[in-house]
Design an enzyme around this catalytic site. Structure first.
Site, PDB file in Angstrom:
ATOM      1  N   VAL A  64      18.809 -12.263 -20.926  1.00 25.37           N
ATOM      2  CA  VAL A  64      18.870 -11.457 -19.774  1.00 25.37           C
ATOM      3  C   VAL A  64      18.212 -12.433 -18.688  1.00 25.37           C
ATOM      4  CG1 VAL A  64      18.547  -9.542 -21.185  1.00 25.37           C
ATOM      5  CG2 VAL A  64      16.486 -10.720 -20.754  1.00 25.37           C
ATOM      6  N   TYR A 155       2.309 -11.328 -18.657  1.00 20.89           N
ATOM      7  CA  TYR A 155       2.777 -10.019 -19.578  1.00 20.89           C
ATOM      8  C   TYR A 155       2.644  -9.006 -18.402  1.00 20.89           C
ATOM      9  CZ  TYR A 155       4.035  -7.245 -23.414  1.00 20.89           C
ATOM     10  OH  TYR A 155       4.988  -6.153 -24.065  1.00 20.89           O
ATOM     11  N   ALA A 157       1.602  -8.774 -15.414  1.00 22.63           N
ATOM     12  CA  ALA A 157       2.374  -8.982 -14.078  1.00 22.63           C
ATOM     13  C   ALA A 157       3.657  -8.338 -14.318  1.00 22.63           C
ATOM     14  CB  ALA A 157       2.489 -10.224 -13.475  1.00 22.63           C
TER      15      ALA A 157
HETATM   16  N1  CAA Z   1     -11.281  -8.624 -25.063  1.00 18.14           N
HETATM   17  C1  CAA Z   1     -12.553  -9.211 -24.621  1.00 18.14           C
HETATM   18  N2  CAA Z   1     -12.853 -10.812 -24.839  1.00 18.14           N
HETATM   19  C2  CAA Z   1     -11.913 -11.288 -25.403  1.00 18.14           C
HETATM   20  C3  CAA Z   1     -10.661 -10.890 -25.886  1.00 18.14           C
HETATM   21  C4  CAA Z   1     -10.476  -9.281 -25.803  1.00 18.14           C
HETATM   22  N3  CAA Z   1      -9.493  -8.666 -26.109  1.00 18.14           N
HETATM   23  N4  CAA Z   1      -9.778 -11.599 -26.568  1.00 18.14           N
HETATM   24  C5  CAA Z   1     -10.476 -12.637 -26.518  1.00 18.14           C
HETATM   25  N5  CAA Z   1     -11.560 -12.753 -25.770  1.00 18.14           N
HETATM   26  C6  CAA Z   1     -12.734 -13.780 -25.564  1.00 18.14           C
HETATM   27  C7  CAA Z   1     -13.073 -14.531 -26.819  1.00 18.14           C
HETATM   28  O1  CAA Z   1     -14.254 -13.642 -27.591  1.00 18.14           O
HETATM   29  C8  CAA Z   1     -13.611 -15.562 -26.193  1.00 18.14           C
HETATM   30  O2  CAA Z   1     -14.909 -15.513 -25.795  1.00 18.14           O
HETATM   31  P1  CAA Z   1     -16.002 -16.672 -25.899  1.00 18.14           P
HETATM   32  O3  CAA Z   1     -15.290 -17.791 -24.973  1.00 18.14           O
HETATM   33  O4  CAA Z   1     -17.217 -16.089 -25.359  1.00 18.14           O
HETATM   34  O5  CAA Z   1     -16.129 -17.286 -27.478  1.00 18.14           O
HETATM   35  C9  CAA Z   1     -12.704 -15.977 -25.009  1.00 18.14           C
HETATM   36  O6  CAA Z   1     -12.157 -14.535 -24.656  1.00 18.14           O
HETATM   37  C10 CAA Z   1     -11.407 -17.020 -25.349  1.00 18.14           C
HETATM   38  O7  CAA Z   1     -10.912 -16.360 -26.443  1.00 18.14           O
HETATM   39  P2  CAA Z   1     -10.108 -17.355 -27.670  1.00 18.14           P
HETATM   40  O8  CAA Z   1     -11.265 -18.028 -28.186  1.00 18.14           O
HETATM   41  O9  CAA Z   1      -9.174 -16.419 -28.544  1.00 18.14           O
HETATM   42  O10 CAA Z   1      -9.185 -18.405 -26.634  1.00 18.14           O
HETATM   43  P3  CAA Z   1      -8.023 -19.000 -26.867  1.00 18.14           P
HETATM   44  O11 CAA Z   1      -7.800 -19.902 -25.803  1.00 18.14           O
HETATM   45  O12 CAA Z   1      -8.046 -19.778 -28.185  1.00 18.14           O
HETATM   46  O13 CAA Z   1      -6.629 -17.786 -27.093  1.00 18.14           O
HETATM   47  C11 CAA Z   1      -5.557 -15.996 -26.385  1.00 18.14           C
HETATM   48  C12 CAA Z   1      -6.573 -17.076 -26.118  1.00 18.14           C
HETATM   49  C13 CAA Z   1      -4.162 -16.649 -26.786  1.00 18.14           C
HETATM   50  C14 CAA Z   1      -5.273 -15.073 -25.420  1.00 18.14           C
HETATM   51  C15 CAA Z   1      -6.000 -15.177 -27.828  1.00 18.14           C
HETATM   52  O14 CAA Z   1      -7.232 -14.702 -27.481  1.00 18.14           O
HETATM   53  C16 CAA Z   1      -4.992 -13.992 -28.328  1.00 18.14           C
HETATM   54  O15 CAA Z   1      -3.973 -14.289 -28.783  1.00 18.14           O
HETATM   55  N6  CAA Z   1      -5.465 -12.626 -28.137  1.00 18.14           N
HETATM   56  C17 CAA Z   1      -4.672 -11.629 -27.928  1.00 18.14           C
HETATM   57  C18 CAA Z   1      -3.678 -11.356 -26.861  1.00 18.14           C
HETATM   58  C19 CAA Z   1      -2.974  -9.999 -26.980  1.00 18.14           C
HETATM   59  O16 CAA Z   1      -3.643  -9.162 -27.359  1.00 18.14           O
HETATM   60  N7  CAA Z   1      -1.869  -9.984 -26.935  1.00 18.14           N
HETATM   61  C20 CAA Z   1      -0.968  -8.899 -27.233  1.00 18.14           C
HETATM   62  C21 CAA Z   1       0.304  -8.982 -27.933  1.00 18.14           C
HETATM   63  S1  CAA Z   1       1.319  -7.638 -28.300  1.00 18.14           S
HETATM   64  C22 CAA Z   1       1.966  -7.380 -26.902  1.00 18.14           C
HETATM   65  O17 CAA Z   1       1.979  -7.774 -25.863  1.00 18.14           O
HETATM   66  C23 CAA Z   1       2.729  -5.920 -26.911  1.00 18.14           C
HETATM   67  C24 CAA Z   1       2.115  -4.929 -25.850  1.00 18.14           C
HETATM   68  O18 CAA Z   1       2.872  -4.842 -24.742  1.00 18.14           O
HETATM   69  C25 CAA Z   1       0.601  -4.843 -25.787  1.00 18.14           C
HETATM   70  P1  NAI Z   2      10.456  -8.191 -30.742  1.00 17.45           P
HETATM   71  O1  NAI Z   2       9.840  -9.523 -30.471  1.00 17.45           O
HETATM   72  O2  NAI Z   2      10.179  -7.613 -32.082  1.00 17.45           O
HETATM   73  O3  NAI Z   2      11.927  -7.845 -30.126  1.00 17.45           O
HETATM   74  C1  NAI Z   2      12.375  -8.504 -28.932  1.00 17.45           C
HETATM   75  C2  NAI Z   2      13.622  -8.793 -29.158  1.00 17.45           C
HETATM   76  O4  NAI Z   2      14.155  -9.355 -27.714  1.00 17.45           O
HETATM   77  C3  NAI Z   2      14.256  -9.828 -30.082  1.00 17.45           C
HETATM   78  O5  NAI Z   2      15.036  -9.451 -30.841  1.00 17.45           O
HETATM   79  C4  NAI Z   2      14.337 -11.053 -29.066  1.00 17.45           C
HETATM   80  O6  NAI Z   2      15.349 -11.867 -29.730  1.00 17.45           O
HETATM   81  C5  NAI Z   2      14.908 -10.285 -27.842  1.00 17.45           C
HETATM   82  N1  NAI Z   2      14.773 -11.060 -26.645  1.00 17.45           N
HETATM   83  C6  NAI Z   2      13.824 -12.064 -26.190  1.00 17.45           C
HETATM   84  N2  NAI Z   2      14.092 -12.689 -25.254  1.00 17.45           N
HETATM   85  C7  NAI Z   2      15.385 -12.383 -24.792  1.00 17.45           C
HETATM   86  C8  NAI Z   2      16.169 -12.669 -23.777  1.00 17.45           C
HETATM   87  N3  NAI Z   2      15.798 -13.924 -22.975  1.00 17.45           N
HETATM   88  N4  NAI Z   2      17.388 -12.207 -23.724  1.00 17.45           N
HETATM   89  C9  NAI Z   2      17.798 -11.213 -24.557  1.00 17.45           C
HETATM   90  N5  NAI Z   2      17.142 -11.023 -25.687  1.00 17.45           N
HETATM   91  C10 NAI Z   2      15.855 -11.467 -25.897  1.00 17.45           C
HETATM   92  O7  NAI Z   2       9.651  -7.167 -29.842  1.00 17.45           O
HETATM   93  P2  NAI Z   2       9.233  -5.545 -29.689  1.00 17.45           P
HETATM   94  O8  NAI Z   2       7.774  -5.430 -30.062  1.00 17.45           O
HETATM   95  O9  NAI Z   2      10.519  -4.755 -30.479  1.00 17.45           O
HETATM   96  O10 NAI Z   2       9.328  -5.362 -28.151  1.00 17.45           O
HETATM   97  C11 NAI Z   2      10.435  -4.420 -27.546  1.00 17.45           C
HETATM   98  C12 NAI Z   2       9.850  -4.363 -25.829  1.00 17.45           C
HETATM   99  O11 NAI Z   2       8.759  -3.603 -26.070  1.00 17.45           O
HETATM  100  C13 NAI Z   2       9.296  -5.532 -25.400  1.00 17.45           C
HETATM  101  O12 NAI Z   2       9.908  -5.345 -23.795  1.00 17.45           O
HETATM  102  C14 NAI Z   2       7.774  -5.510 -25.354  1.00 17.45           C
HETATM  103  O13 NAI Z   2       7.176  -6.262 -24.321  1.00 17.45           O
HETATM  104  C15 NAI Z   2       7.851  -4.302 -25.434  1.00 17.45           C
HETATM  105  N6  NAI Z   2       6.492  -3.679 -25.887  1.00 17.45           N
HETATM  106  C16 NAI Z   2       6.057  -4.036 -27.151  1.00 17.45           C
HETATM  107  C17 NAI Z   2       4.816  -3.706 -27.486  1.00 17.45           C
HETATM  108  C18 NAI Z   2       4.316  -3.985 -29.082  1.00 17.45           C
HETATM  109  O14 NAI Z   2       3.126  -3.574 -29.265  1.00 17.45           O
HETATM  110  N7  NAI Z   2       5.300  -4.291 -29.784  1.00 17.45           N
HETATM  111  C19 NAI Z   2       3.842  -2.751 -26.856  1.00 17.45           C
HETATM  112  C20 NAI Z   2       4.455  -2.698 -25.485  1.00 17.45           C
HETATM  113  C21 NAI Z   2       5.686  -2.993 -24.967  1.00 17.45           C
END
Ligand code: CAA
Ligand code: NAI
Length: 247
Positions: A64, A155, A157
């Site tokens: 995309v 993300y 942003a």
């Molecule tokens: N709230 C408050 N503080 C937090 C925190 C949180 N959620 N997460 C981490 N911190 C703090 C840690 O406790 C740590 O504090 P200290 O320095 O005082 O120990 C500090 O921030 C640094 O954290 P890490 O040691 O984990 O730092 P890192 O550089 O090794 O990793 C990271 C950073 C990659 C962001 C890791 O913390 C991580 O993966 N966090 C999860 C991020 C997340 O929630 N992603 C969502 C994925 S699902 C998704 O994206 C779908 C969606 O739409 C929601």
């Molecule tokens: P997922 O990682 O399971 O699936 C995402 C799909 O997008 C994968 O099949 C991947 O191959 C495809 N993809 C990645 N980059 C691509 C590209 N450049 N072109 C075409 N396809 C591409 O993720 P999930 O959880 O199903 O997420 C779907 C949507 O929902 C995403 O936009 C995500 O940001 C959003 N979302 C997910 C949440 C969650 O907690 N899982 C929470 C909030 C939002």
């Protein structure tokens, strides 16, 4: 009567996670589905599984973030099914890091896929929707786009930017019969979330009034409503499907 009878839907990122559940749900509601995904192996597998369920669908490989690739995908969809009624801009990636450590490359990759990708796909389907005077566009934002999240500068942003684009397009395209809305999922059990440590996932569950994370079907149900005629007077809306996590 099926809710999407004879509609043609492009769902990006439909090879897995939320997008796959949406493809299945749309298919069972009578839609013809283009499974548009970057991952060829998973895309072929998903197409096979859905065909076995009796769903009319076709996998088209796309990046995309690459406009040429998107244009080719849309051409293939039109060649296969003749029209496009629905676009679900669901594809997305994460490249999480704290601000102090995030590289420009990590920042840019997420903007390219999660924000520019949505611009590319929407602009590419627009002529066919305008021509037929009707269309449904759903953009996938996130709880992170409204409330922010530690480690997700890039993300957040992109997902906040999507909300601005959604409202702008709702204003520009409403008069052309095209509805543009967004769904903002909370943490949902897919590969994107299961990569996080169990104790972080447990903490998240506790924060949700419903005391559980989302299931892909929860989000697909919202896509279905916004893609169907039932939402014909819903435009520019951000539907939060998150169990009430941020009230
Ligand atoms: N709230 C408050 N503080 C937090 C925190 C949180 N959620 N997460 C981490 N911190 C703090 C840690 O406790 C740590 O504090 P200290 O320095 O005082 O120990 C500090 O921030 C640094 O954290 P890490 O040691 O984990 O730092 P890192 O550089 O090794 O990793 C990271 C950073 C990659 C962001 C890791 O913390 C991580 O993966 N966090 C999860 C991020 C997340 O929630 N992603 C969502 C994925 S699902 C998704 O994206 C779908 C969606 O739409 C929601
Ligand atoms: P997922 O990682 O399971 O699936 C995402 C799909 O997008 C994968 O099949 C991947 O191959 C495809 N993809 C990645 N980059 C691509 C590209 N450049 N072109 C075409 N396809 C591409 O993720 P999930 O959880 O199903 O997420 C779907 C949507 O929902 C995403 O936009 C995500 O940001 C959003 N979302 C997910 C949440 C969650 O907690 N899982 C929470 C909030 C939002």
């Amino acid at each position: 009567m099926s809710r999407l009878q004879d509609k043609v839907a492009i769902i990006t990122g439909a090879a897995g996670g939320i997008g796959f559940e949406a493809a299945r749900k749309f298919g069972h509601e009578g839609a013809k589905v283009i499974i548009a995904d970057f991952d060829e192996a998973k895309g072929i597998e998903s197409e096979k599984n859905l065909l076995e369920e009796g769903i009319t669908c076709k996998f088209v490989q796309v990046n995309v973030a690459d406009r040429e690739s998107v244009d080719t995908m849309v051409d293939k969809a039109l060649a296969e099914y003749g029209k496009i009624d629905i676009l679900i801009n669901n594809a997305g990636i994460t490249r999480d890091a704290m601000l102090s450590k995030m590289t420009l490359e990590q920042f840019q990759q997420v903007i390219d896929v999660n924000l520019t990708g949505v611009f590319n796909c929407t602009q590419a389907v627009l002529p066919s929707m305008v021509e037929q005077g009707k269309g449904k566009i759903v953009n996938t934002s996130s709880v992170t786009g409204t409330y922010g999240n530690v480690g997700q500068t890039n993300y957040a942003a992109a997902k906040a930017g999507l909300i601005g684009m959604t409202k702008t397009w709702a204003k520009e395209l409403g008069r052309k019969g095209i509805n543009v809305n967004a769904v903002a999922p909370g943490f949902t059990m897919t590969a994107m979330v299961s990569a996080m440590p169990d104790k972080v996932i447990d903490k998240m569950k506790e924060m949700v009034p419903m005391q559980r994370l989302g299931k892909p079907e929860d989000i697909a149900n919202a896509y279905l409503f916004l893609a169907s005629d039932e939402s014909d007077y819903v435009n520019g809306h951000v539907l939060h499907v998150d169990g009430g996590i941020m009230m």
